[in-house]
Design an enzyme around this catalytic site. Structure first.
Site, PDB file in Angstrom:
ATOM      1  N   LYS A  92      45.881  59.675 116.816  1.00 31.21           N
ATOM      2  CA  LYS A  92      44.954  60.614 117.360  1.00 31.21           C
ATOM      3  C   LYS A  92      44.632  60.249 118.849  1.00 31.21           C
ATOM      4  CE  LYS A  92      44.710  61.899 113.038  1.00 31.21           C
ATOM      5  NZ  LYS A  92      45.796  62.894 112.504  1.00 31.21           N
TER       6      LYS A  92
ATOM      7  N   SER B 104      38.294  66.703 109.511  1.00 30.03           N
ATOM      8  CA  SER B 104      39.798  67.027 110.101  1.00 30.03           C
ATOM      9  C   SER B 104      39.902  68.583 110.058  1.00 30.03           C
ATOM     10  CB  SER B 104      41.002  66.422 109.594  1.00 30.03           C
ATOM     11  OG  SER B 104      41.099  66.711 108.098  1.00 30.03           O
TER      12      SER B 104
ATOM     13  N   HIS C 119      39.366  61.093 113.109  1.00 33.80           N
ATOM     14  CA  HIS C 119      39.123  62.048 114.236  1.00 33.80           C
ATOM     15  C   HIS C 119      37.686  61.984 114.976  1.00 33.80           C
ATOM     16  CE1 HIS C 119      42.305  64.522 112.808  1.00 33.80           C
ATOM     17  NE2 HIS C 119      42.001  64.275 111.687  1.00 33.80           N
TER      18      HIS C 119
HETATM   19  C1  LIG Z   1      41.069  62.097 108.253  1.00 38.98           C
HETATM   20  C2  LIG Z   1      42.391  61.411 108.239  1.00 38.98           C
HETATM   21  N1  LIG Z   1      42.492  60.512 107.934  1.00 38.98           N
HETATM   22  C3  LIG Z   1      44.038  59.766 107.794  1.00 38.98           C
HETATM   23  C4  LIG Z   1      45.079  60.409 108.193  1.00 38.98           C
HETATM   24  C5  LIG Z   1      46.413  59.837 108.414  1.00 38.98           C
HETATM   25  O1  LIG Z   1      46.885  59.323 109.404  1.00 38.98           O
HETATM   26  P1  LIG Z   1      48.343  59.498 110.129  1.00 38.98           P
HETATM   27  O2  LIG Z   1      48.615  60.931 110.188  1.00 38.98           O
HETATM   28  O3  LIG Z   1      48.178  58.600 111.367  1.00 38.98           O
HETATM   29  O4  LIG Z   1      49.151  58.872 109.220  1.00 38.98           O
HETATM   30  C6  LIG Z   1      44.788  61.652 108.870  1.00 38.98           C
HETATM   31  C7  LIG Z   1      45.948  62.399 109.598  1.00 38.98           C
HETATM   32  O5  LIG Z   1      46.099  63.708 109.500  1.00 38.98           O
HETATM   33  C8  LIG Z   1      43.595  62.093 108.995  1.00 38.98           C
HETATM   34  O6  LIG Z   1      43.328  63.517 109.334  1.00 38.98           O
END
Ligand SMILES: Cc1ncc(COP(=O)(O)O)c(C=O)c1O
Length: 400
Positions: A248, A188, A216
């Site tokens: 996203k 990320s 992502h």
């Molecule tokens: C790699 C990754 N997994 C999980 C999440 C968690 O998702 P959410 O923000 O939709 O709760 C994020 C969010 O930033 C993320 O970047």
């Protein structure tokens, strides 16, 4: 007399940065038009959103959400386990399973809860969790939940994207012990891609399962946006459990896992964040269904996103910026020093460019960066605008 709140009264880090005029967090946005946002009434070009395909502003997605509110109300008023499962949840799950060629899918209220619930449920006493050092915080919190809930769970970390180090870890664990390797498809903060084929090879060699976080990657990688497995040739068995969020590319909020029907049925009955928290609301399920439909019908959006990411990365590299190992529309501009990172952010912000500064612990110390993220709807003019501002700031700070 000491109290529980002493640490709060002594917490000055945020105030110090605010006093220096460099505080970049919790900024309230006004109107949001996708690549254009308004802060304090001032127009800014958005290069800091995860709305990769610009579906959060798509009229069709908005209408689907409104219709669902009309039919089902604004809340499910209960958890999936009890009164909070709608036909809509199950419809979305069927469509996701088909999209990713898995037997089943299971939706949670957020992506964060998806990782928390799935990982803490699937790991039992005596099992081993093996994570990449750059895995997302929600994965780590799922790991910590598993460690806190169950005795005899062992955590192993391997160096980022380093399969030799992964093998060093795997070799030491008894072959018959339960083990799961957890990786992000696209990381990320750095925008680089996990070597999934090699991870799968090692998983098979050492009797481990693969859990793939595609937050992502879906809508971003692969010709049709199906993510990291498609990027590596379209073999969806490269992961045993695929996780993703709707916040996203899908233009909604919520999360899901996809995998084997028996495994998901187990998780469904064990995952505390699923059982003890209200389910994804109707508007967000309907938005995610519409988002998925658009991703399937309009692969040109995914192609456009890739084009924009490649173009911006190349232009930044041409100016002499270090963009790490990014291969995706997430482009880290590596600065290294916290103060310089905040200064570059501020220069950009004042000129109408929105990007996110990222410092430790979100990245390792000395790897502070500006996280730049492209959308499918950015114009070349907007890309050039971002490059010219960053170039000016980067030169002033001696970064290029
Ligand atoms: C790699 C990754 N997994 C999980 C999440 C968690 O998702 P959410 O923000 O939709 O709760 C994020 C969010 O930033 C993320 O970047």
């Amino acid at each position: 007399m000491a109290t529980i709140f002493d640490k709060c009264l002594a917490f000055t880090a945020a105030e110090e940065v605010r006093a220096g005029g460099l505080y970049p967090f919790f900024l309230p946005l006004g109107r949001n038009e996708g690549t254009k946002v308004f802060i304090d009434g001032r127009e800014m070009v958005m290069f800091g959103s995860n709305n990769y395909l610009d579906l959060a502003n798509d009229q069709r997605v908005k209408e689907a959400a409104l219709k669902a509110i009309e039919a089902y109300g604004t809340s499910c008023s209960g958890s999936r386990f009890m009164n909070g499962t709608l036909e809509l949840h199950e419809e979305l799950e069927r469509r996701l399973a088909t999209f990713l060629e898995k037997e089943a899918a299971l939706c949670f209220t957020t992506g964060y809860q998806t990782n928390l619930g799935s990982l803490s449920a699937i790991v039992g006493s005596g099992d081993h969790l093996i994570v990449d050092r750059y895995d997302h915080a929600s994965i780590m919190d799922g790991v910590f939940m598993a460690l806190g809930m169950k005795k005899g769970v062992t955590l192993h970390r391997f160096r980022h994207n380093d399969t030799a180090d992964l093998e060093r870890v795997l070799e030491k664990i008894p072959f018959d012990a339960g083990k799961i390797i957890v990786v992000d498809g696209v990381f990320s903060m750095e925008g680089d891609i996990t070597p999934l084929k090699d991870v799968r090879y090692l998983a098979d060699k050492y009797n481990a399962a693969v859990y793939l976080d595609e937050a992502h990657a879906i809508g971003v990688l692969g010709a049709t946006g199906r993510g990291t497995c498609e990027h590596y040739g379209g073999d969806y068995a490269l992961s045993d459990i695929t996780m993703c969020t709707f916040s996203k590319s899908f233009g909604s909020i919520g999360g899901f896992i996809a995998g084997g029907a028996k495994v998901l049925d187990f998780i469904k009955h064990q995952a505390r964040p699923l059982i003890f928290s209200a389910s994804m609301p109707p508007a967000n399920i309907a938005a995610a269904i519409k988002g998925l439909e658009i991703i399937k019908e309009e692969p040109q959006r995914v192609a456009r996103l890739r084009h924009n990411g490649d173009l911006l990365r190349q232009k930044l590299q041409d100016e002499g910026f270090d963009t790490g190992d990014s291969e995706t529309p997430i482009i880290p501009l590596i600065v290294g020093d916290n103060e310089k990172t905040f200064m570059l952010w501020k220069m950009a912000f004042e000129q109408g460019l929105y990007v996110n500064p990222v410092i430790s612990p979100a990245v390792p110390p000395q790897r502070s960066l500006l996280r730049i993220s492209c959308m499918a709807t950015h114009t070349e003019e907007q890309i050039d605008f971002a490059v010219s501002i960053l170039k000016e700031g980067g030169a002033k700070l001696g970064l290029i």
